[in-house]
Design a protein around this motif. Sequence first.
Motif, PDB file in Angstrom:
ATOM      1  N   ALA A  97       0.840  -1.204   0.000  1.00 53.82           N
ATOM      2  CA  ALA A  97       0.000   0.000   0.000  1.00 53.82           C
ATOM      3  C   ALA A  97       0.874   1.253   0.000  1.00 53.82           C
ATOM      4  CB  ALA A  97      -0.934  -0.014   1.208  1.00 53.82           C
ATOM      5  N   LEU A  98       1.913   1.246   0.863  1.00 50.86           N
ATOM      6  CA  LEU A  98       2.848   2.391   0.903  1.00 50.86           C
ATOM      7  C   LEU A  98       3.516   2.582  -0.448  1.00 50.86           C
ATOM      8  CD1 LEU A  98       4.982   2.242   4.195  1.00 50.86           C
ATOM      9  CD2 LEU A  98       3.361   3.996   3.486  1.00 50.86           C
ATOM     10  N   LYS A 102       2.903   5.956  -2.529  1.00 55.07           N
ATOM     11  CA  LYS A 102       4.068   6.850  -2.555  1.00 55.07           C
ATOM     12  C   LYS A 102       5.026   6.569  -3.707  1.00 55.07           C
ATOM     13  CE  LYS A 102       3.701   9.574   1.025  1.00 55.07           C
ATOM     14  NZ  LYS A 102       3.600  11.021   0.767  1.00 55.07           N
ATOM     15  N   LYS A 103       4.702   5.550  -4.516  1.00 56.35           N
ATOM     16  CA  LYS A 103       5.562   5.146  -5.649  1.00 56.35           C
ATOM     17  C   LYS A 103       7.002   4.863  -5.185  1.00 56.35           C
ATOM     18  CE  LYS A 103       2.489   6.751  -9.003  1.00 56.35           C
ATOM     19  NZ  LYS A 103       1.417   6.647  -8.008  1.00 56.35           N
ATOM     20  N   ILE A 104       7.110   4.164  -4.048  1.00 57.19           N
ATOM     21  CA  ILE A 104       8.433   3.756  -3.540  1.00 57.19           C
ATOM     22  C   ILE A 104       8.612   2.269  -3.868  1.00 57.19           C
ATOM     23  CG2 ILE A 104       9.960   3.679  -1.520  1.00 57.19           C
ATOM     24  CD1 ILE A 104       7.967   5.516  -0.059  1.00 57.19           C
ATOM     25  N   PRO A 105       9.715   1.884  -4.523  1.00 57.95           N
ATOM     26  CA  PRO A 105       9.915   0.460  -4.819  1.00 57.95           C
ATOM     27  C   PRO A 105      10.157  -0.347  -3.541  1.00 57.95           C
ATOM     28  CG  PRO A 105      11.853   1.728  -5.441  1.00 57.95           C
ATOM     29  CD  PRO A 105      10.822   2.725  -5.013  1.00 57.95           C
ATOM     30  N   TYR A 106       9.835  -1.643  -3.595  1.00 58.61           N
ATOM     31  CA  TYR A 106      10.051  -2.488  -2.423  1.00 58.61           C
ATOM     32  C   TYR A 106      10.703  -3.811  -2.811  1.00 58.61           C
ATOM     33  CZ  TYR A 106       5.879  -5.352  -3.517  1.00 58.61           C
ATOM     34  OH  TYR A 106       4.977  -6.193  -4.115  1.00 58.61           O
ATOM     35  N   VAL A 107      11.324  -4.453  -1.797  1.00 58.16           N
ATOM     36  CA  VAL A 107      11.881  -5.794  -1.991  1.00 58.16           C
ATOM     37  C   VAL A 107      11.292  -6.722  -0.936  1.00 58.16           C
ATOM     38  CG1 VAL A 107      14.108  -5.167  -3.069  1.00 58.16           C
ATOM     39  CG2 VAL A 107      13.902  -5.150  -0.563  1.00 58.16           C
ATOM     40  N   GLY A 108      11.099  -7.992  -1.306  1.00 61.65           N
ATOM     41  CA  GLY A 108      10.644  -9.019  -0.366  1.00 61.65           C
ATOM     42  C   GLY A 108      11.877  -9.743   0.164  1.00 61.65           C
ATOM     43  N   VAL A 109      12.038  -9.740   1.482  1.00 55.17           N
ATOM     44  CA  VAL A 109      13.250 -10.286   2.099  1.00 55.17           C
ATOM     45  C   VAL A 109      12.948 -11.617   2.787  1.00 55.17           C
ATOM     46  CG1 VAL A 109      15.023  -9.851   3.865  1.00 55.17           C
ATOM     47  CG2 VAL A 109      14.124  -7.950   2.501  1.00 55.17           C
ATOM     48  N   THR A 321      10.728  -3.940  -6.848  1.00 49.75           N
ATOM     49  CA  THR A 321       9.554  -3.924  -7.718  1.00 49.75           C
ATOM     50  C   THR A 321       8.557  -2.853  -7.249  1.00 49.75           C
ATOM     51  OG1 THR A 321       7.776  -5.272  -8.630  1.00 49.75           O
ATOM     52  CG2 THR A 321       8.346  -5.688  -6.348  1.00 49.75           C
ATOM     53  N   LEU A 322       7.668  -2.494  -8.170  1.00 49.97           N
ATOM     54  CA  LEU A 322       6.526  -1.639  -7.814  1.00 49.97           C
ATOM     55  C   LEU A 322       5.235  -2.438  -7.996  1.00 49.97           C
ATOM     56  CD1 LEU A 322       7.646   1.718  -9.476  1.00 49.97           C
ATOM     57  CD2 LEU A 322       6.985   1.498  -7.073  1.00 49.97           C
ATOM     58  N   ALA A 323       5.376  -3.661  -8.479  1.00 52.20           N
ATOM     59  CA  ALA A 323       4.196  -4.498  -8.749  1.00 52.20           C
ATOM     60  C   ALA A 323       3.553  -4.938  -7.432  1.00 52.20           C
ATOM     61  CB  ALA A 323       4.613  -5.717  -9.555  1.00 52.20           C
ATOM     62  N   THR A 324       2.251  -5.167  -7.447  1.00 53.48           N
ATOM     63  CA  THR A 324       1.559  -5.498  -6.192  1.00 53.48           C
ATOM     64  C   THR A 324       1.230  -6.982  -6.079  1.00 53.48           C
ATOM     65  OG1 THR A 324      -0.473  -4.862  -7.279  1.00 53.48           O
ATOM     66  CG2 THR A 324       0.531  -3.224  -5.810  1.00 53.48           C
TER      67      THR A 324
END
Length: 335
Positions: A97-98, A102-109, A321-324
């Motif tokens: 959601a963030l 906010k268009k911030i990329p994320y990584v799954g750790v 990624t930015l994909a949900t």
Amino acid sequence: MIILAIESSCDETAAAVLEDDKKLLSNVINSQIDIHGKYGGVVPELASRKHLEDIYPVVREALNQADVSLNQVDGLAVTQGPGLIGCLLVGLSFTKALSLVKKIPYVGVDHMAGHLLSVFLADTKPNFPFVALIASGGHSSIFLASNPTSFQLMGRTRDDAAGEAFDKVGKLLGLAYPGGPVISKLAATGNSRAITFPRAWLDPDSLDFSFSGLKTSVANYVNQQRQRSEDLPVEEICASFQEAVVDVLVEKTIRAARRVGVDSVVLGGGVAANPRLRELMSKRTTEEGLQIFMPPPEFCTDNAAMIGLAGYHLFQAGLETLATDMDAYSRSLFF
Ligand code: KG4
Ligand code: ZN
């Protein structure tokens, strides 16, 4: 790079802010022990509901303590697995959601990668390659770490994890949950040679662990004492049990380092907070001419700082990624 990291795989809601892999700006942990303690273990449904309540204030607090606004965050890191699915989904959905807003990329750790790299939160850091013992409530594994994103499993538990054995023996003795920290305190005043509990070395070449036989042996001892209406020598049981666990963890880790010819050994996971494990591992590695690296105890148990650190390296490898559509997973990717 400013990273906001979130960890919610089990019974801690945690958030941390890091600047690259260098500087920890904040590290907030909200433990649910009070809620689960009375049940003697984590109740998954209660845990996910509590994460849902706590995640926003915990993240807010981490940003406040770091004096960082969301607009300054360059990347998000979140525990993707292994862990309790309902719990993981809270952290992952919050992160998505963030990221979306906010268009911030994320990584799954991977949670295990976090424990493996938590040693880099200490002042003295190892060089790659190293052999790591990760002993927690869910896992007892030995890895060869070649670089910050590449780990090879060398051994693992065939039944209970080391932390799980501590928790089950704690329950057997009527101690508070989780058993690990309580047992290690009581063990400090007990004689570790008072009772001979078995060590499961398995095949001579095996780097695997097994703790269920030890747990059964403690249970049998406790039952015998109770049948004879004799007082339980709790400190003696704790010290002797702890020594049996620690002995095998230490020797197999040293064996693994010898096998692959590395001279650095790393500890991680909640059980790595155990003073006797730290003491014996230091003594034995020194005797063997190996170097030992350990995170401070507060970074051994679950926290988001280690997730941010592991996440930083995934960003460096371009895996954001930015994909949900990222999904959580309950079982470790490493086996
Ligand atoms: O890494 P962690 O916080 O969560 C998991 O990923 O499982 O590890 C929690 C485990 C629990 O089983 C707890 O009893 C154990 O770590 N633990 C300890 C100590 N502190 C925590 N075990 C032995 N001695 C300790 N001092
Ligand atoms: Zn953990």
